[in-house]
Enzyme design. Structure first.
Site, PDB file in Angstrom:
ATOM      1  N   ASP A  20      34.629  41.282  28.320  1.00  0.00           N
ATOM      2  CA  ASP A  20      33.199  41.512  28.514  1.00  0.00           C
ATOM      3  C   ASP A  20      33.037  42.792  29.310  1.00  0.00           C
ATOM      4  O   ASP A  20      33.933  43.155  30.083  1.00  0.00           O
ATOM      5  CB  ASP A  20      32.567  40.322  29.279  1.00  0.00           C
ATOM      6  CG  ASP A  20      31.051  40.274  29.124  1.00  0.00           C
ATOM      7  OD1 ASP A  20      30.395  41.280  29.455  1.00  0.00           O
ATOM      8  OD2 ASP A  20      30.526  39.241  28.674  1.00  0.00           O
TER       9      ASP A  20
ATOM     10  N   ARG B 169      26.216  37.314  16.004  1.00  0.00           N
ATOM     11  CA  ARG B 169      25.446  38.036  15.002  1.00  0.00           C
ATOM     12  C   ARG B 169      26.400  38.532  13.924  1.00  0.00           C
ATOM     13  O   ARG B 169      27.504  38.996  14.236  1.00  0.00           O
ATOM     14  CB  ARG B 169      24.694  39.226  15.618  1.00  0.00           C
ATOM     15  CG  ARG B 169      23.436  38.848  16.400  1.00  0.00           C
ATOM     16  CD  ARG B 169      22.336  38.287  15.479  1.00  0.00           C
ATOM     17  NE  ARG B 169      21.123  37.891  16.173  1.00  0.00           N
ATOM     18  CZ  ARG B 169      20.840  36.660  16.581  1.00  0.00           C
ATOM     19  NH1 ARG B 169      21.691  35.669  16.370  1.00  0.00           N
ATOM     20  NH2 ARG B 169      19.692  36.396  17.171  1.00  0.00           N
TER      21      ARG B 169
ATOM     22  N   PRO C  95      25.935  40.206  22.166  1.00  0.00           N
ATOM     23  CA  PRO C  95      24.788  40.560  21.338  1.00  0.00           C
ATOM     24  C   PRO C  95      25.213  41.599  20.300  1.00  0.00           C
ATOM     25  O   PRO C  95      26.297  42.180  20.419  1.00  0.00           O
ATOM     26  CB  PRO C  95      23.803  41.186  22.342  1.00  0.00           C
ATOM     27  CG  PRO C  95      24.621  41.610  23.495  1.00  0.00           C
ATOM     28  CD  PRO C  95      25.873  40.783  23.514  1.00  0.00           C
TER      29      PRO C  95
ATOM     30  N   GLU D  45      22.630  38.384   6.108  1.00  0.00           N
ATOM     31  CA  GLU D  45      21.963  37.079   5.952  1.00  0.00           C
ATOM     32  C   GLU D  45      20.463  37.182   5.707  1.00  0.00           C
ATOM     33  O   GLU D  45      19.861  36.265   5.152  1.00  0.00           O
ATOM     34  CB  GLU D  45      22.233  36.190   7.174  1.00  0.00           C
ATOM     35  CG  GLU D  45      21.555  36.645   8.451  1.00  0.00           C
ATOM     36  CD  GLU D  45      21.881  35.741   9.645  1.00  0.00           C
ATOM     37  OE1 GLU D  45      23.062  35.494   9.910  1.00  0.00           O
ATOM     38  OE2 GLU D  45      20.937  35.308  10.323  1.00  0.00           O
TER      39      GLU D  45
ATOM     40  N   ASP E 293      28.487  31.166  11.585  1.00  0.00           N
ATOM     41  CA  ASP E 293      27.127  30.644  11.484  1.00  0.00           C
ATOM     42  C   ASP E 293      26.159  31.783  11.163  1.00  0.00           C
ATOM     43  O   ASP E 293      24.982  31.552  10.928  1.00  0.00           O
ATOM     44  CB  ASP E 293      26.732  29.990  12.819  1.00  0.00           C
ATOM     45  CG  ASP E 293      25.356  29.347  12.768  1.00  0.00           C
ATOM     46  OD1 ASP E 293      25.134  28.529  11.848  1.00  0.00           O
ATOM     47  OD2 ASP E 293      24.508  29.657  13.623  1.00  0.00           O
TER      48      ASP E 293
ATOM     49  N   THR F  36      29.416  32.868  16.039  1.00  0.00           N
ATOM     50  CA  THR F  36      28.079  32.265  16.078  1.00  0.00           C
ATOM     51  C   THR F  36      27.091  33.263  16.700  1.00  0.00           C
ATOM     52  O   THR F  36      25.984  32.886  17.063  1.00  0.00           O
ATOM     53  CB  THR F  36      28.069  30.973  16.929  1.00  0.00           C
ATOM     54  OG1 THR F  36      28.599  31.282  18.221  1.00  0.00           O
ATOM     55  CG2 THR F  36      28.873  29.861  16.291  1.00  0.00           C
TER      56      THR F  36
ATOM     57  N   HIS G 163      23.107  29.841   9.992  1.00  0.00           N
ATOM     58  CA  HIS G 163      22.418  30.210  11.244  1.00  0.00           C
ATOM     59  C   HIS G 163      21.671  29.004  11.819  1.00  0.00           C
ATOM     60  O   HIS G 163      20.484  29.076  12.085  1.00  0.00           O
ATOM     61  CB  HIS G 163      21.446  31.378  11.003  1.00  0.00           C
ATOM     62  CG  HIS G 163      21.184  32.177  12.245  1.00  0.00           C
ATOM     63  ND1 HIS G 163      21.068  33.544  12.240  1.00  0.00           N
ATOM     64  CD2 HIS G 163      21.014  31.795  13.531  1.00  0.00           C
ATOM     65  CE1 HIS G 163      20.839  33.963  13.469  1.00  0.00           C
ATOM     66  NE2 HIS G 163      20.796  32.918  14.279  1.00  0.00           N
TER      67      HIS G 163
ATOM     68  N   LYS H 159      25.826  33.739  28.696  1.00  0.00           N
ATOM     69  CA  LYS H 159      25.378  32.329  28.774  1.00  0.00           C
ATOM     70  C   LYS H 159      26.151  31.431  27.801  1.00  0.00           C
ATOM     71  O   LYS H 159      26.663  30.379  28.181  1.00  0.00           O
ATOM     72  CB  LYS H 159      23.862  32.260  28.506  1.00  0.00           C
ATOM     73  CG  LYS H 159      23.044  32.879  29.630  1.00  0.00           C
ATOM     74  CD  LYS H 159      21.570  32.810  29.367  1.00  0.00           C
ATOM     75  CE  LYS H 159      21.073  33.819  28.366  1.00  0.00           C
ATOM     76  NZ  LYS H 159      21.188  35.229  28.764  1.00  0.00           N
ATOM     77  N   ILE H 160      26.235  31.841  26.531  1.00  0.00           N
ATOM     78  CA  ILE H 160      26.900  30.993  25.528  1.00  0.00           C
ATOM     79  C   ILE H 160      28.421  31.062  25.689  1.00  0.00           C
ATOM     80  O   ILE H 160      29.100  30.029  25.679  1.00  0.00           O
ATOM     81  CB  ILE H 160      26.448  31.394  24.102  1.00  0.00           C
ATOM     82  CG1 ILE H 160      24.935  31.164  23.948  1.00  0.00           C
ATOM     83  CG2 ILE H 160      27.237  30.625  23.050  1.00  0.00           C
ATOM     84  CD1 ILE H 160      24.316  31.777  22.711  1.00  0.00           C
TER      85      ILE H 160
HETATM   86  P1  NAI Z   1      24.086  36.806  26.965  1.00  0.00           P
HETATM   87  O1  NAI Z   1      23.294  38.069  27.116  1.00  0.00           O
HETATM   88  O2  NAI Z   1      23.913  35.736  27.966  1.00  0.00           O
HETATM   89  O3  NAI Z   1      25.647  37.165  26.910  1.00  0.00           O
HETATM   90  C1  NAI Z   1      26.148  38.238  26.153  1.00  0.00           C
HETATM   91  C2  NAI Z   1      27.395  38.769  26.856  1.00  0.00           C
HETATM   92  O4  NAI Z   1      27.925  39.817  26.046  1.00  0.00           O
HETATM   93  C3  NAI Z   1      27.103  39.366  28.249  1.00  0.00           C
HETATM   94  O5  NAI Z   1      27.987  38.842  29.200  1.00  0.00           O
HETATM   95  C4  NAI Z   1      27.304  40.864  28.035  1.00  0.00           C
HETATM   96  O6  NAI Z   1      27.785  41.534  29.200  1.00  0.00           O
HETATM   97  C5  NAI Z   1      28.334  40.866  26.909  1.00  0.00           C
HETATM   98  N1  NAI Z   1      28.371  42.131  26.198  1.00  0.00           N
HETATM   99  C6  NAI Z   1      27.340  42.929  25.832  1.00  0.00           C
HETATM  100  N2  NAI Z   1      27.788  44.032  25.196  1.00  0.00           N
HETATM  101  C7  NAI Z   1      29.138  43.912  25.148  1.00  0.00           C
HETATM  102  C8  NAI Z   1      30.158  44.729  24.628  1.00  0.00           C
HETATM  103  N3  NAI Z   1      29.899  45.899  24.030  1.00  0.00           N
HETATM  104  N4  NAI Z   1      31.447  44.307  24.746  1.00  0.00           N
HETATM  105  C9  NAI Z   1      31.729  43.126  25.374  1.00  0.00           C
HETATM  106  N5  NAI Z   1      30.790  42.318  25.909  1.00  0.00           N
HETATM  107  C10 NAI Z   1      29.511  42.696  25.781  1.00  0.00           C
HETATM  108  O7  NAI Z   1      23.784  36.304  25.489  1.00  0.00           O
HETATM  109  P2  NAI Z   1      23.937  34.820  24.924  1.00  0.00           P
HETATM  110  O8  NAI Z   1      22.656  34.095  25.109  1.00  0.00           O
HETATM  111  O9  NAI Z   1      25.185  34.240  25.435  1.00  0.00           O
HETATM  112  O10 NAI Z   1      24.062  35.109  23.340  1.00  0.00           O
HETATM  113  C11 NAI Z   1      25.265  35.567  22.769  1.00  0.00           C
HETATM  114  C12 NAI Z   1      25.076  35.815  21.281  1.00  0.00           C
HETATM  115  O11 NAI Z   1      24.706  34.618  20.614  1.00  0.00           O
HETATM  116  C13 NAI Z   1      23.981  36.839  20.919  1.00  0.00           C
HETATM  117  O12 NAI Z   1      24.471  37.635  19.857  1.00  0.00           O
HETATM  118  C14 NAI Z   1      22.863  35.998  20.372  1.00  0.00           C
HETATM  119  O13 NAI Z   1      22.068  36.710  19.467  1.00  0.00           O
HETATM  120  C15 NAI Z   1      23.665  34.904  19.682  1.00  0.00           C
HETATM  121  N6  NAI Z   1      22.909  33.672  19.418  1.00  0.00           N
HETATM  122  C16 NAI Z   1      23.115  33.001  18.242  1.00  0.00           C
HETATM  123  C17 NAI Z   1      22.433  31.850  17.940  1.00  0.00           C
HETATM  124  C18 NAI Z   1      22.668  31.088  16.680  1.00  0.00           C
HETATM  125  O14 NAI Z   1      21.866  30.198  16.331  1.00  0.00           O
HETATM  126  N7  NAI Z   1      23.742  31.336  15.948  1.00  0.00           N
HETATM  127  C19 NAI Z   1      21.422  31.332  18.870  1.00  0.00           C
HETATM  128  C20 NAI Z   1      21.343  32.029  20.126  1.00  0.00           C
HETATM  129  C21 NAI Z   1      22.052  33.177  20.373  1.00  0.00           C
END
Ligand code: NAI
Length: 333
Positions: A173, A234, A206, A263, A258, A232, A295, A153-154
């Site tokens: 990915d 983890r 993630p 942290e 971020d 941004t 964060h 998504k992001i």
């Molecule tokens: P999402 O689940 O929509 O996308 C994650 C992508 O990573 C997916 O396409 C998945 O197939 C891919 N993926 C998973 N394991 C993988 C691997 N081993 N190698 C390559 N690709 C892999 O998640 P979203 O919502 O896009 O979030 C992404 C990150 O942003 C997460 O770590 C989340 O915790 C973090 N986040 C950070 C925030 C902040 O305030 N800094 C706020 C919200 C999310």
């Protein structure tokens, strides 16, 4: 339903109260969930936690003994929750899967632009009425190669933003998104190729066993000289000691983060009057080519409103004996 809201911040409480049409009994506390604070959950049916709260196996067992049946995260990431233990104890867990991917991707872009165009240094100088331009040269993003690790998504929004800047997009990915390839000319490549070719690398996966310390000495050695890395996602996706070494020897041109590996217990609090014990963080903060935010990539009005609405929605579903589509099922991970 009685709900204890851990780690509640003054800016989100009005949004949660506003969303709480069903009049769930919400109690707000500033403390994060930890072994020290877990007993505060006594007398409640559910708890709500945030990204820095700790819900490991031991804490979840304690929550179960206190009668907690539901945990709702006010975050998308859930690497801080032991889903296996929760599932074994029949405690339901839900998150807010997509409150605003724009908030995070736009923040990643802000970090990148601030580093590239040396905005912090420029602003520092100007506060001293120093308008000299020496050492403020950046580079055009147009035509540069951006490597996006994690195109969910992001990461997808990041692709669209970077496409708008005229960048060439490389993606890595485990699950490819055809729409990004078709509409934004994103080219999926191996991690090694991405590292070899990208001028900027932005992390959006993630935190899992596979992505823990994904950015380490080995991968850094394959990157372009002077690469900019943005995280941004983890903190622990990056090996902090290795990235500091890369920054010190010039392999990494700049770092925008971020999130930080250690942290927990530092971010989200005002620690300005405490002695700083985390030497790696102290080192990073002192580096002129490192930009850190605490964060807060999620902190937009839209995101906070959506987080509050989905959190109350998750709790209301459970309160009415229904499941929520945001439930995290252990088996599928
Ligand atoms: P999402 O689940 O929509 O996308 C994650 C992508 O990573 C997916 O396409 C998945 O197939 C891919 N993926 C998973 N394991 C993988 C691997 N081993 N190698 C390559 N690709 C892999 O998640 P979203 O919502 O896009 O979030 C992404 C990150 O942003 C997460 O770590 C989340 O915790 C973090 N986040 C950070 C925030 C902040 O305030 N800094 C706020 C919200 C999310």
């Amino acid at each position: 339903m009685k709900v204890l809201v851990y780690s509640s911040k003054s800016f989100e409480i009005p949004h949660l109260k506003e969303a709480n049409k069903e009049k769930l009994q919400l109690t707000f506390i500033k403390e994060a969930l930890s072994l020290k604070t877990v007993t505060l959950a006594k007398g409640h049916d559910a708890i709500s936690i945030f990204a820095a709260d700790e819900a490991d196996s031991l804490i979840i067992k304690k929550l179960d003994s206190l009668g907690i049946k539901y945990i709702t995260l006010r975050s998308a990431g859930y690497d801080n929750v032991d889903l296996k233990t929760a599932s074994n104890l029949n405690i339901k867990v839900a998150n807010v899967p997509a409150y605003s991917p724009y908030a995070i991707a736009e923040h990643a872009t802000a970090l990148l632009l601030a580093l590239d165009r040396k905005l912090i240094e420029s602003n520092k100088r100007i506060s001293n009425f120093n308008f000299a331009q020496e050492n403020l040269i950046g580079f055009d993003l147009n035509n540069k190669t951006i490597g996006i690790i994690g195109t969910g998504k992001i990461g997808s929004v990041m692709c669209k933003i970077m496409h708008g800047f005229g960048c060439k997009l490389l993606g890595y990915d485990i699950k490819e998104n055809k729409e990004l390839a078709d509409s934004y000319q994103l080219q999926y490549v191996t991690l090694n190729t991405l590292c070899k070719k990208a001028d900027v690398i932005s992390l959006h996966t993630p935190l899992t066993i596979e992505t823990y310390h994904l950015i380490n000495n080995d991968l850094i050695s394959k990157m372009k000289e002077g690469v900019i890395i943005i995280n941004t996602a983890r903190g622990a996706i990056i090996n902090t000691e290795h990235i500091i070494a890369g920054l010190e020897n010039g392999k990494i041109g700049a770092l925008g983060i971020d999130v930080y590996e250690k942290e927990k217990g530092i971010f989200f609090n005002n620690n300005s009057k405490k002695a700083q014990k985390d030497n790696l963080l102290v080192k990073l903060i002192a580096m002129p080519n490192v930009l850190i935010t605490g964060h807060h990539a999620f902190l937009t009005y839209e995101a906070i409103t959506n987080i509050a609405n989905t959190t109350i929605y998750n709790l209301s579903c459970w309160n009415n004996g229904r499941t929520t589509e945001n439930e995290l099922i252990y088996n599928t991970f």
